[in-house]
Scaffold this active site. Structure first.
Site, PDB file in Angstrom:
ATOM      1  N   ASP A 389       0.785  -1.234   0.000  1.00 16.18           N
ATOM      2  CA  ASP A 389       0.000   0.000   0.000  1.00 16.18           C
ATOM      3  C   ASP A 389       0.815   1.283   0.000  1.00 16.18           C
ATOM      4  OD1 ASP A 389      -2.571  -0.953  -0.309  1.00 16.18           O
ATOM      5  OD2 ASP A 389      -2.826  -1.370   1.812  1.00 16.18           O
ATOM      6  N   TYR A 470      -9.772  -0.100   2.824  1.00 17.33           N
ATOM      7  CA  TYR A 470      -9.328  -0.401   4.173  1.00 17.33           C
ATOM      8  C   TYR A 470      -8.796   0.810   4.893  1.00 17.33           C
ATOM      9  CZ  TYR A 470      -9.103  -4.712   6.732  1.00 17.33           C
ATOM     10  OH  TYR A 470      -9.375  -5.734   7.587  1.00 17.33           O
ATOM     11  N   LEU A 540      17.139   2.301  16.858  1.00 22.18           N
ATOM     12  CA  LEU A 540      17.262   2.489  18.299  1.00 22.18           C
ATOM     13  C   LEU A 540      18.640   3.004  18.664  1.00 22.18           C
ATOM     14  CD1 LEU A 540      15.587  -0.889  19.196  1.00 22.18           C
ATOM     15  CD2 LEU A 540      14.637   1.347  19.710  1.00 22.18           C
ATOM     16  N   ASP A 541      18.667   3.925  19.585  1.00 25.32           N
ATOM     17  CA  ASP A 541      19.926   4.372  20.187  1.00 25.32           C
ATOM     18  C   ASP A 541      19.696   4.310  21.691  1.00 25.32           C
ATOM     19  OD1 ASP A 541      20.836   4.905  17.651  1.00 25.32           O
ATOM     20  OD2 ASP A 541      20.959   7.073  17.898  1.00 25.32           O
ATOM     21  N   GLU A 585      23.456  -9.853  11.683  1.00 22.38           N
ATOM     22  CA  GLU A 585      22.158  -9.447  11.140  1.00 22.38           C
ATOM     23  C   GLU A 585      21.296 -10.674  10.860  1.00 22.38           C
ATOM     24  OE1 GLU A 585      23.098  -7.138   7.673  1.00 22.38           O
ATOM     25  OE2 GLU A 585      23.038  -5.275   8.830  1.00 22.38           O
ATOM     26  N   GLU A 682      26.196  -8.959   8.519  1.00 25.24           N
ATOM     27  CA  GLU A 682      27.144  -8.070   9.199  1.00 25.24           C
ATOM     28  C   GLU A 682      27.042  -8.265  10.705  1.00 25.24           C
ATOM     29  OE1 GLU A 682      27.502  -3.740   7.696  1.00 25.24           O
ATOM     30  OE2 GLU A 682      25.577  -4.504   7.028  1.00 25.24           O
ATOM     31  N   ASP A 688      25.658   0.317  15.802  1.00 21.09           N
ATOM     32  CA  ASP A 688      24.433   1.100  15.712  1.00 21.09           C
ATOM     33  C   ASP A 688      23.374   0.221  15.046  1.00 21.09           C
ATOM     34  OD1 ASP A 688      22.525   3.022  15.565  1.00 21.09           O
ATOM     35  OD2 ASP A 688      23.687   4.442  14.368  1.00 21.09           O
ATOM     36  N   HIS A 699      -5.941 -12.375   8.780  1.00 20.49           N
ATOM     37  CA  HIS A 699      -7.336 -11.923   8.818  1.00 20.49           C
ATOM     38  C   HIS A 699      -8.206 -12.956   8.116  1.00 20.49           C
ATOM     39  CE1 HIS A 699     -10.341  -8.362   8.199  1.00 20.49           C
ATOM     40  NE2 HIS A 699     -10.818  -9.318   8.954  1.00 20.49           N
TER      41      HIS A 699
HETATM   42  C1  LIG Z   1      29.223 -12.379  11.955  1.00 19.44           C
HETATM   43  O1  LIG Z   1      29.975 -11.179  11.935  1.00 19.44           O
HETATM   44  C2  LIG Z   1      31.349 -11.375  12.169  1.00 19.44           C
HETATM   45  C3  LIG Z   1      31.999 -10.014  12.288  1.00 19.44           C
HETATM   46  O2  LIG Z   1      31.738  -9.240  11.156  1.00 19.44           O
HETATM   47  C4  LIG Z   1      31.959 -12.217  11.062  1.00 19.44           C
HETATM   48  O3  LIG Z   1      33.323 -12.446  11.307  1.00 19.44           O
HETATM   49  C5  LIG Z   1      31.220 -13.520  10.996  1.00 19.44           C
HETATM   50  O4  LIG Z   1      31.662 -14.245   9.870  1.00 19.44           O
HETATM   51  C6  LIG Z   1      29.732 -13.280  10.852  1.00 19.44           C
HETATM   52  N1  LIG Z   1      29.038 -14.544  10.951  1.00 19.44           N
HETATM   53  C7  LIG Z   1      28.147 -14.898  10.056  1.00 19.44           C
HETATM   54  C8  LIG Z   1      27.463 -16.201  10.312  1.00 19.44           C
HETATM   55  O5  LIG Z   1      27.840 -14.216   9.066  1.00 19.44           O
HETATM   56 CU   LIG Z   2      -8.093  -7.685   6.508  1.00 18.20          CU
END
Ligand SMILES: *[C@@H]1O[C@H](CO)[C@@H](O)[C@H](O)[C@H]1NC(C)=O
Ligand SMILES: [Cu+2]
Ligand SMILES: *[C@@H]1O[C@H](CO)[C@@H](O)[C@H](O)[C@H]1NC(C)=O
Ligand SMILES: *[C@@H]1O[C@H](CO)[C@@H](O)[C@H](O)[C@H]1NC(C)=O
Ligand SMILES: *[C@@H]1O[C@H](CO)[C@@H](O)[C@H](O)[C@H]1NC(C)=O
Ligand SMILES: *[C@@H]1O[C@H](CO)[C@@H](O)[C@H](O)[C@H]1NC(C)=O
Ligand SMILES: *[C@@H]1O[C@H](CO)[C@@H](O)[C@H](O)[C@H]1NC(C)=O
Ligand SMILES: *[C@@H]1O[C@H](CO)[C@@H](O)[C@H](O)[C@H]1NC(C)=O
Ligand SMILES: *[C@@H]1O[C@H](CO)[C@@H](O)[C@H](O)[C@H]1NC(C)=O
Length: 820
Positions: A389, A470, A540-541, A585, A682, A688, A699
């Site tokens: 949307d 909606y 978030l900080d 991540e 990463e 950060d 629904h």
């Molecule tokens: C997680 O991050 C670390 C540091 O950047 C890196 O050395 C490592 O390979 C990463 N692990 C995965 C599973 O991506």
């Molecule tokens: Cu709905």
């Protein structure tokens, strides 16, 4: 008939989803009235500590920008608005290109320069056989000697600054599909009891077209198109599918290349119109029941008077004025320790920036990213229906709120402004701010010698995006303990599936088949199951930008304790906490049985030596917010990878300011922002961080969604709750309440004796003590403090009689004119 100027951006909007034809008219009430409380006008002046660097371009900035663009050779061929968009370039939208976080932090904390103001400029560039939506960054905003025009691609991991568009001419698509209706008016009259009526779109009996994309990629577009009844009675077009479908193949934006292939009616797929026509005119052709509009789609009952309806309900009042402070110029709010800036955008609606508590930042930003609804069903339309949307404009479709009903009568309102098609638009009173006191206390305790109870008063910032059928109601809620909640409630009309019955109705017998995708809600209509997945991004900080994520699990444990012997001969079955740092991540889900916590920890500790943190958790909605049920959705492609998990923890980067782009909807397999690529492993430990999380739900509408889905059962929520962040509960400082003291006068038992004896008034101590203010005097209420005067609501710069608009503008006139 008077010639009309249809804003181009809105045309494209309609082009890409003719389904929008299904939808009810939008309106923006500009009656020149700002709904404010009496007391807010006499409030003390209040100013933000610094300029709102995230505020949308104002009208003057946009005018200067347009002048600059007009004079630049790069945009020599750009047209600002046109009644005949087709070949050539058209300005789509301009808006603030939000400054990079690193520049803002430098400015706020290191006395760095004021971040430059830049604009994002989106242009529709049409060529002979191809059309593109192209983005530029222009800045610093003119007038400036340094202003430049650059391709805008740094926030897009596609590495380009454009998407290919499958269409460039709304009129051709509309005319084209309506011509199909004209061509088979004999069939529609016979099977559906109605025909299309291109000359009189206000005809309440006319048929319209709704569609859903099968494929949109690199210029190719395939749609299944279904006939709908107009829904002009109540605006319920999305509940009035008619069960007659055809497939449109558009290999280029040029209508000369388009063709219709298959037709579908009563569960039979016909290879072309001739086959369908032959079947229809042969004896014994089976007709199915018609999905008529009627009182069943009316949202109001003006007639019934059951016991109780004759009295108005209890309401909230604010006779002594608000306790929050609002700088309307900078859109800056301060309340009970919290401060934040507001920012709006035409596609992404409202965001908050620099959210602080006690002047310490908790969030750099929090805002909506995208709103996905994904359907399933047993017929050509519902089986692949999907909307992202933001494409339609979650901000530009944040329309005027109705005082006293959308928000309490004492709420204050702010406008939503945006720039499309070279035009400055204002949705008046689109955001409301108010405090509200819950019916339930924040705190209470009865002890041997007394009782204490504190009121739970919170601050709400609310807006409603009505995207077609909606209505998404978004709340940001601030609590006295430092918690922040993001809550979504949905209402409006569902998208129903056609479910006509044969002339001799046979009742579906098997539950599995009968209710595989939904439930019957009318003679010829069923509900369609769908997922709402609404993405938010929170940067978030927690006490500074250096944070980490901990997953703390609540686990069963079998352990032997020496003090249990010999009574417990083996081990004790118990439980404990386990803690895991999330290092890279990743996407995560809310745990079953709520048996885990996600903590965003700061780099600092409280006085007890515990890391100061905020916990992110499901809030006060119905159940836990969801992720998308459909795996590897055929329709979505790579356009919404965020929908596959409940929450994501990523590293913040200037080049990743968002997880979605509004044009992902028309570039599903090759989107400008592929969220999946952002999750690239990463490290997120002591970095950060940014959290993406979903609101929404599975629904499965039932007859209780007819005529409209109800907000209290469609709510979902996520909360950010302080966790060891403060040394104790900070709401004590702010909350208002009472202590009823029933302590005996026995000095031996009077633990506060010393203190009490210092007080002269000890003898008269009423044994009822209030903390914080309370009402001491009666109040005289004007009627409008209870019910805002809405008699003027329709006054002023109102776009006029909508039937006239429909006649003049065609079906999209309902949107084109009213949405502006
Ligand atoms: C997680 O991050 C670390 C540091 O950047 C890196 O050395 C490592 O390979 C990463 N692990 C995965 C599973 O991506
Ligand atoms: Cu709905
Ligand atoms: C503008 O249009 C002219 C004529 O079609 C063309 O030659 C020129 O390249 C165009 N300029 C730009 C910047 O696209
Ligand atoms: C676009 O312009 C070209 C050349 O002027 C013309 O041949 C073509 O028909 C136009 N297409 C549309 C859709 O107007
Ligand atoms: C309508 O019918 C005419 C005549 O059969 C045909 O030429 C034309 O292509 C049809 N138009 C559409 C949009 O189906
Ligand atoms: C608020 O900030 C002040 C100054 O930094 C600090 O002394 C005080 O403890 C803080 N209060 C809370 C509740 O964090
Ligand atoms: C906070 O971060 C600094 C620098 O990265 C580090 O030296 C320090 O140990 C951290 N403190 C805590 C409590 O983790
Ligand atoms: C979805 O895609 C993933 C990765 O390609 C694959 O492992 C999985 O089996 C797919 N699931 C379905 C239902 O197609
Ligand atoms: C923001 O940062 C990116 C690099 O990450 C840079 O390319 C871009 O120019 C910056 N934007 C502005 C408005 O300065």
């Amino acid at each position: 008939m008077q010639a009309r100027t249809i804003p181009f951006s809105l045309l494209t909007l309609v082009v890409f989803s003719t389904i929008i034809y299904l939808l009810k008219p939008f309106y923006n009430i500009d009656n020149g009235i700002s709904y404010e409380t009496d007391s807010s006008r006499t409030r003390r002046p209040f100013s933000a500590p610094s300029r709102n660097v995230w505020s949308e371009l104002d009208e003057n900035e946009a005018l200067e920008l347009y002048e600059y663009l007009k004079q630049s050779s790069a945009f020599a061929n750009l047209t600002w608005s046109s009644t005949t968009p087709g070949n050539g370039s058209f300005l789509n939208l301009v808006e603030l290109l939000r400054p990079n976080k690193s520049d803002v932090i430098d400015y706020m904390h290191n006395e760095g320069p004021t971040p430059e103001r830049w604009a994002r400029v989106s242009v529709f560039e049409n060529q002979e056989k191809e059309a593109f939506l192209v983005e530029y960054m222009v800045g610093p905003l003119p007038p400036s000697k340094k202003t430049q025009i650059l391709p805008l691609s740094y926030p897009y991991n596609a590495g380009r600054n454009y998407v290919q568009s499958p269409l460039y001419n709304i009129f051709s698509l509309y005319e084209w599909t309506m011509k199909v209706g004209d061509n088979i008016s004999d069939i529609t009259q016979d099977l559906l009891g109605a025909t299309t009526n291109r000359l009189k779109p206000s005809d309440p009996n006319a048929l319209f077209m709704g569609s859903r994309a099968v494929v949109i990629e690199e210029g190719l577009m395939v749609h299944w198109i279904e006939f709908y009844r107009s829904g002009l009675r109540s605006g319920a077009r999305s509940m009035l599918p008619q069960g007659l479908y055809f497939k449109l193949i558009a290999p280029s934006p040029d209508p000369a290349t388009w063709e219709i292939t298959e037709w579908f009616y009563n569960d039979v797929l016909y290879s072309d119109l001739e086959a369908f026509r032959r079947a229809w005119s042969s004896p014994g052709f089976e007709r199915i029941s018609i999905n008529y509009d009627g009182s069943w789609t009316d949202t109001e009952d003006f007639v019934s008077s059951p016991d109780g309806r004759e009295l108005p309900p209890p309401l909230s009042i604010q006779p002594l004025g608000p306790r929050y402070k609002l700088d309307r110029k900078q859109n800056y709010v301060s309340w009970m320790g919290f401060t934040f800036y507001l920012s709006t955008s035409s596609h992404f609606s409202l965001s908050l920036f620099d959210v602080r508590y006690n002047n310490s930042r908790i969030m750099y930003s929090i805002g909506l990213q995208e709103a996905l609804s994904h359907y399933a069903g047993s017929e050509p339309l519902q089986s692949g229906l999907e909307f992202l949307d933001a494409f339609f404009g979650m901000g530009s479709m944040s329309f005027s709120l109705v005082p006293g009903y959308d928000c309490p009568s004492h709420a204050e309102y702010l406008d939503m402004t945006y720039h499309k098609n070279g035009k400055f638009s204002t949705n008046k009173n689109a955001i409301c701010i108010f405090e509200y006191t819950s019916d339930a206390p924040l705190q209470r305790h009865t002890s041997a010698y007394g009782a204490t109870v504190s009121r739970n008063t919170y601050l709400v910032v609310r807006s409603v995006s009505t995207v077609g059928n909606y209505d998404y109601t978004f709340d940001y809620i601030f609590y006295l303990d430092g918690s922040i909640e993001v809550k979504l409630r949905a209402s409006g009309y569902i998208f129903a599936a056609f479910a006509g019955q044969p002339q001799t109705p046979t009742h579906d017998t098997s539950l599995a088949k009968r209710s595989e995708y939904g439930y019957r809600i009318h003679e010829s209509a069923k509900t369609s199951m769908h997922d709402h997945v609404i993405s938010f991004r929170a940067d978030l900080d927690i006490d500074g930008p250096t944070n980490r994520v901990i997953r703390t699990d609540i686990k069963p444990l079998i352990k032997t304790y020496p003090w249990d012997r010999p009574e417990v001969p083996t081990s004790r079955n118990t439980m404990h906490l386990t803690h895991q740092v999330i290092q890279n991540e990743t996407g995560m889900d809310w745990p079953p049985n709520s048996a885990a916590m996600y903590l965003i920890e700061s780099n600092s500790t409280n006085i007890w030596g515990e890391r100061r943190a905020y916990r992110i958790q499901p809030g006060t909605g119905m159940g836990t917010p969801i992720h998308l049920t459909i795996e590897n959705s055929t329709t979505l492609g790579r356009s919404a990878a965020w929908a596959t998990s409940d929450l994501w923890f990523l590293r913040t980067h200037d080049h990743e300011p968002a997880g979605a782009h509004e044009n992902n909807y028309i570039s599903a397999n090759n989107p400008l922002i592929d969220f999946g690529k952002m999750v690239d492993g990463e490290s997120i430990e002591n970095e950060d961080l940014v959290v993406f999380f979903n609101l929404g739900g599975h629904h499965v509408p039932s007859s209780q969604d007819i005529p409209n889905t109800l907000m209290h059962t469609s709510a979902s929520s996520v909360m950010f709750v302080p966790f060891n962040f403060f040394d104790d509960d900070v709401s004590r400082t702010y909350r208002q309440g009472v202590r009823i003291d029933r302590r005996p006068k026995d000095p031996e038992l009077d633990v506060q004796k010393g203190e009490r004896e210092k007080e002269d008034k000890y003898k008269d101590d009423p044994q009822v003590k209030y903390f914080g203010a309370r009402y001491m005097h009666g109040v005289d209420l004007k009627a409008k403090q209870l019910e805002p005067d809405l008699s003027d609501y329709m006054r002023g710069d109102f776009p006029g009689d909508w039937v006239k608009n429909n006649v003049q503008g065609g079906a999209w006139g309902m949107f084109g004119e009213w949405a502006d």
